[in-house]
Design a protein around this motif. Sequence first.
Motif, PDB file in Angstrom:
ATOM      1  N   ASN A  37       0.857  -1.186   0.000  1.00 57.03           N
ATOM      2  CA  ASN A  37       0.000   0.000   0.000  1.00 57.03           C
ATOM      3  C   ASN A  37       0.892   1.234   0.000  1.00 57.03           C
ATOM      4  OD1 ASN A  37      -1.832   2.061   0.498  1.00 57.03           O
ATOM      5  ND2 ASN A  37      -2.051   1.549   2.675  1.00 57.03           N
ATOM      6  N   CYS A  40       0.604   4.452   2.337  1.00 54.45           N
ATOM      7  CA  CYS A  40       1.012   4.472   3.744  1.00 54.45           C
ATOM      8  C   CYS A  40       2.363   3.805   3.936  1.00 54.45           C
ATOM      9  CB  CYS A  40      -0.057   3.763   4.577  1.00 54.45           C
ATOM     10  SG  CYS A  40       0.274   3.630   6.331  1.00 54.45           S
ATOM     11  N   ASP A  42       2.625   0.391   3.807  1.00 53.92           N
ATOM     12  CA  ASP A  42       2.387  -0.943   4.384  1.00 53.92           C
ATOM     13  C   ASP A  42       2.823  -2.019   3.401  1.00 53.92           C
ATOM     14  OD1 ASP A  42       0.935   0.363   6.487  1.00 53.92           O
ATOM     15  OD2 ASP A  42      -0.797   0.459   5.151  1.00 53.92           O
ATOM     16  N   CYS A  65       1.574  -0.025   9.299  1.00 61.77           N
ATOM     17  CA  CYS A  65       0.996   0.733  10.403  1.00 61.77           C
ATOM     18  C   CYS A  65       0.121  -0.184  11.262  1.00 61.77           C
ATOM     19  CB  CYS A  65       0.185   1.892   9.863  1.00 61.77           C
ATOM     20  SG  CYS A  65      -1.281   1.379   8.959  1.00 61.77           S
ATOM     21  N   SER A  68      -2.979  -1.742   9.428  1.00 58.11           N
ATOM     22  CA  SER A  68      -2.715  -2.811   8.460  1.00 58.11           C
ATOM     23  C   SER A  68      -2.243  -4.069   9.170  1.00 58.11           C
ATOM     24  CB  SER A  68      -1.693  -2.355   7.410  1.00 58.11           C
ATOM     25  OG  SER A  68      -0.407  -2.271   7.953  1.00 58.11           O
ATOM     26  N   ARG A 125      -7.267   5.744   5.609  1.00 58.40           N
ATOM     27  CA  ARG A 125      -6.849   4.506   6.262  1.00 58.40           C
ATOM     28  C   ARG A 125      -7.548   3.264   5.720  1.00 58.40           C
ATOM     29  NH1 ARG A 125      -3.908   5.858  10.550  1.00 58.40           N
ATOM     30  NH2 ARG A 125      -2.764   4.032   9.848  1.00 58.40           N
ATOM     31  N   CYS A 128      -5.264   0.762   4.279  1.00 53.97           N
ATOM     32  CA  CYS A 128      -4.472   0.063   5.296  1.00 53.97           C
ATOM     33  C   CYS A 128      -5.239  -1.172   5.773  1.00 53.97           C
ATOM     34  CB  CYS A 128      -4.198   0.975   6.496  1.00 53.97           C
ATOM     35  SG  CYS A 128      -3.310   2.482   6.070  1.00 53.97           S
TER      36      CYS A 128
HETATM   37 ZN    ZN Z   1      -1.204   1.909   6.795  1.00 54.42          ZN
END
Ligand code: ZN
Length: 150
Positions: A37, A40, A42, A65, A68, A125, A128
């Motif tokens: 991702n 972010c 991830d 994060c 995730s 988000r 995530c």
């Molecule tokens: Zn994330």
Amino acid sequence: MFDDLRELYQEVIFDHNRNPRNFRIIEQADRTVEGFNPLCGDRLTLYLTLTGDVITDASFQGSGCAISTASVSLMTDIVKGKTITDAERLFKQFHEMTTGKEEHINLEALGKLAVLAGVREYPARVKCATLAWHTLDAALKNEAQAISTE
Ligand code: ZN
């Protein structure tokens, strides 16, 4: 959402982030797919063991994060023992829950996954939370070695 419920949900997310379930490599995995991702940062690698059309084991590695990590931890837990069809159905329900397309959240069907319903209020988000499930979807369809949410 009630504040005490929100707190409970946050507790579950913190717990899965601190102590991710199924955080290991399956050496002889039937499916291995990487998910990314970029929004972010991830990253995860998902491992699945399939027996017939049943997911008999699921695990992951990677870093991301809290949302995730909690999402993939919960996902690997919940899909174990499920058929591919049931897992795909859960993916659809989870996607609808997190993107807010479905107003009524079927808590019974989603179980613990409902803790992530709150991300619908934070569009940034959502990816995530859904990364784990898009990666699972790719692994079940066996079409790609790697997926990106962008
Ligand atoms: Zn994330």
